[in-house]
Design an enzyme around this catalytic site. Structure first.
Site, PDB file in Angstrom:
ATOM      1  N   CYS A 159       0.627  -1.246   0.190  1.00  0.00           N
ATOM      2  CA  CYS A 159      -0.281   0.106  -0.139  1.00  0.00           C
ATOM      3  C   CYS A 159       0.752   0.857   0.071  1.00  0.00           C
ATOM      4  O   CYS A 159       1.623   1.439   1.413  1.00  0.00           O
ATOM      5  CB  CYS A 159      -0.559  -0.065   0.995  1.00  0.00           C
TER       6      CYS A 159
ATOM      7  N   CYS B  55      -0.354   4.584   2.242  1.00  0.00           N
ATOM      8  CA  CYS B  55      -0.422   3.781   3.375  1.00  0.00           C
ATOM      9  C   CYS B  55       1.377   4.524   3.956  1.00  0.00           C
ATOM     10  O   CYS B  55       1.721   5.020   4.896  1.00  0.00           O
ATOM     11  CB  CYS B  55      -0.298   2.238   3.704  1.00  0.00           C
ATOM     12  N   ASP B  56       2.580   3.774   3.268  1.00  0.00           N
ATOM     13  CA  ASP B  56       3.296   3.861   3.526  1.00  0.00           C
ATOM     14  C   ASP B  56       4.288   4.607   2.904  1.00  0.00           C
ATOM     15  O   ASP B  56       5.353   4.414   3.190  1.00  0.00           O
ATOM     16  CB  ASP B  56       4.491   2.382   3.472  1.00  0.00           C
TER      17      ASP B  56
END
Ligand code: NAP
Length: 317
Positions: A144, A147-148
Site C-alpha cells: 500500500c 499507507c507507507d
C-alpha cells in the site's frame, strides 16, 4: 430456534459496502446485525482496506479530503445511530442451503439465524510469496503506497506489477522516493494507455520488463531485491529500501465456496443488482467487483444490496 431469535438481515463486513448497507437497512427498520471482523495478528483493524490508507481525496463530499480511518469511523457512527448492532466477530462457517440461513461466528457456539445476508467481506492484496517477503513486511515491504510511501523519502523503491495499480503506486511513490523501478514479469504492461503514458513521462520512474522477483534480503529491513531476467535467466541483487507489491487483489470468499456461485477468480457472481445464486443472499463491494474497486462504488453497491434485501423480505413474507 424461536422466530424472535431470527434476524431479518446479517451483514458480513465493515468496509464502505457493509456499513452503507447497515445505514440503509437500519433506516428501513430491519435492525441489522453487522459482523465487523476481528483485528488481525498483524494489527489490521476491522473496517476494510480504507483502514490502511491515509488521505482519501476522491470520496464525494470531502473537498479537503478525509483520512481513511476517519471516514470509516463516521460511517460506523452513522450505522449505529440508526440502530445497527455491530459485533466484533468473524463469520467462520455459513450454511445457505435453507432459509433461515445460519452463520457460525468466532464469538459464540450458537449459530446466528437470519432471513437474509449481505456479503461485504471485501478483497485483499495479493503477495508474491517469495523468500523474505513475510519477514520484511512492514520493514520495507508493503502492499500500500498510500499507507507507507511517505517513509521512503529520497530512497530507492521497486514496484512489482504491470497493471493500473502498479503504475498508480509508482506515480504516488515518485513524490517521495529518489527513484522508482517498476518490475514487470512480461514485456507489455497491462495498465491502461493513459497510465502508461503518465508513468513513462515521469523522470523518476524506470521499467524493468521480463523480470521476476525471486527473493528479498536484508537483516532487519529490506536491502536487496533478487531479480531474474526471464529471457536470459541472469540474476541480479538490486539495492532497494522499499518494495511495493501491486499484483492485484483476491476476494475474501473462502467461506462461501460451495454455498454460492463464484467466478473463476473467486469473486461472488451477482445479477439483477446484488443478487447472488441463492435467493436471500446478496453481495456488495469489492467481494463482487474486480473492476471498479472504489470506496464510493462499494458504498453505492452496499446501498443497492440494502434496497434489494428490503424488497426480498417484503415479497417473501
Ligand atoms: P491487474 O490489472 O490484475 O494487474 C495485475 C498485474 O500484476 C499484472 O500486470 C500481472 O501481470 C501482475 N502479476 C499478477 N500476479 C503476479 C505475480 N505473481 N508476480 C508478478 N506479477 C504478477 O490488477 P490491478 O493493477 O490491481 O488492477 C485491478 C483493476 O483495478 C483493473 O481493472 C484496473 O484497471 C483497476 N484500477 C484502476 C485504476 C485507475 O484507473 N486509476 C487504478 C488501479 C486499479 P500480467 O500482466 O502478466 O498478468
Amino acid at each position: 430456534m424461536s422466530e424472535a431469535n431470527i434476524h431479518d438481515v446479517v451483514i458480513l463486513g465493515s468496509g464502505p459496502a457493509g456499513l452503507t448497507a447497515a445505514i440503509y437497512t437500519a433506516r428501513g427498520n430491519l435492525k441489522p446485525l453487522l459482523l465487523e471482523g476481528e483485528p488481525s495478528s498483524t494489527g489490521d483493524q476491522p473496517g476494510g482496506q480504507l483502514m490502511l490508507t491515509t488521505e482519501v481525496e476522491n470520496f464525494p463530499g470531502f473537498p479537503q479530503g478525509i483520512l481513511g480511518p476517519e471516514l470509516m469511523a463516521s460511517l460506523k457512527e452513522q450505522a449505529i445511530k440508526f440502530g445497527t448492532t455491530i459485533s466484533t466477530a468473524k463469520a467462520l462457517k455459513v450454511d445457505f442451503s435453507a432459509s433461515p440461513f445460519s452463520i457460525r461466528t468466532s464469538v459464540s457456539n450458537e449459530p446466528i439465524q437470519t432471513r437474509s445476508v449481505i456479503i461485504a467481506t471485501g478483497a485483499q492484496a495479493l503477495m508474491l510469496n517469495v523468500e523474505g517477503e513475510e519477514r520484511l513486511l512492514g520493514h520495507g515491504v508493503s502492499a500500500c503506497a498510500t499507507c507507507d510511501g511517505f517513509f521512503f523519502r529520497d530512497q530507492k523503491v521497486i514496484v512489482v506489477g504491470g497493471g493500473d495499480s502498479a503504475l498508480e503506486e509508482a506515480g504516488f511513490l515518485s513524490k517521495f522516493a529518489s527513484s522508482v523501478t517498476v518490475v514487470h514479469r512480461r514485456k507489455e504492461l497491462r495498465a491502461s494507455k493513459i497510465m502508461q503514458e503518465r508513468a513513462m513521462k515521469n523522470p523518476k520512474i524506470s521499467f524493468r520488463y521480463n523480470a521476476i522477483v525471486k527473493e528479498l534480503t536484508g537483516e532487519n529491513k529490506l536491502e536487496f531485491v533478487r531479480i531474474e531476467d526471464v529471457e536470459t535467466s541472469l540474476v541480479e541483487d538490486v539495492e532497494a529500501q522499499g518494495l511495493f507489491v501491486a499484483i492485484g487483489h483476491a476476494p475474501n470468499t473462502e467461506l462461501f465456496k460451495g454455498q454460492i456461485e463464484l467466478d473463476q477468480k473467486g469473486y461472488v457472481l451477482t445479477r439483477n443488482g446484488t443478487e447472488t445464486s441463492v435467493p436471500g443472499v446478496f453481495a456488495a463491494g469489492d467481494v463482487q467487483d474486480s473492476k471498479y474497486r472504489q470506496a464510493i462504488t462499494a458504498a453505492g453497491s452496499g446501498c443497492m444490496a440494502a434496497l434489494d434485501v428490503e424488497h426480498y423480505l417484503e415479497s417473501s413474507h
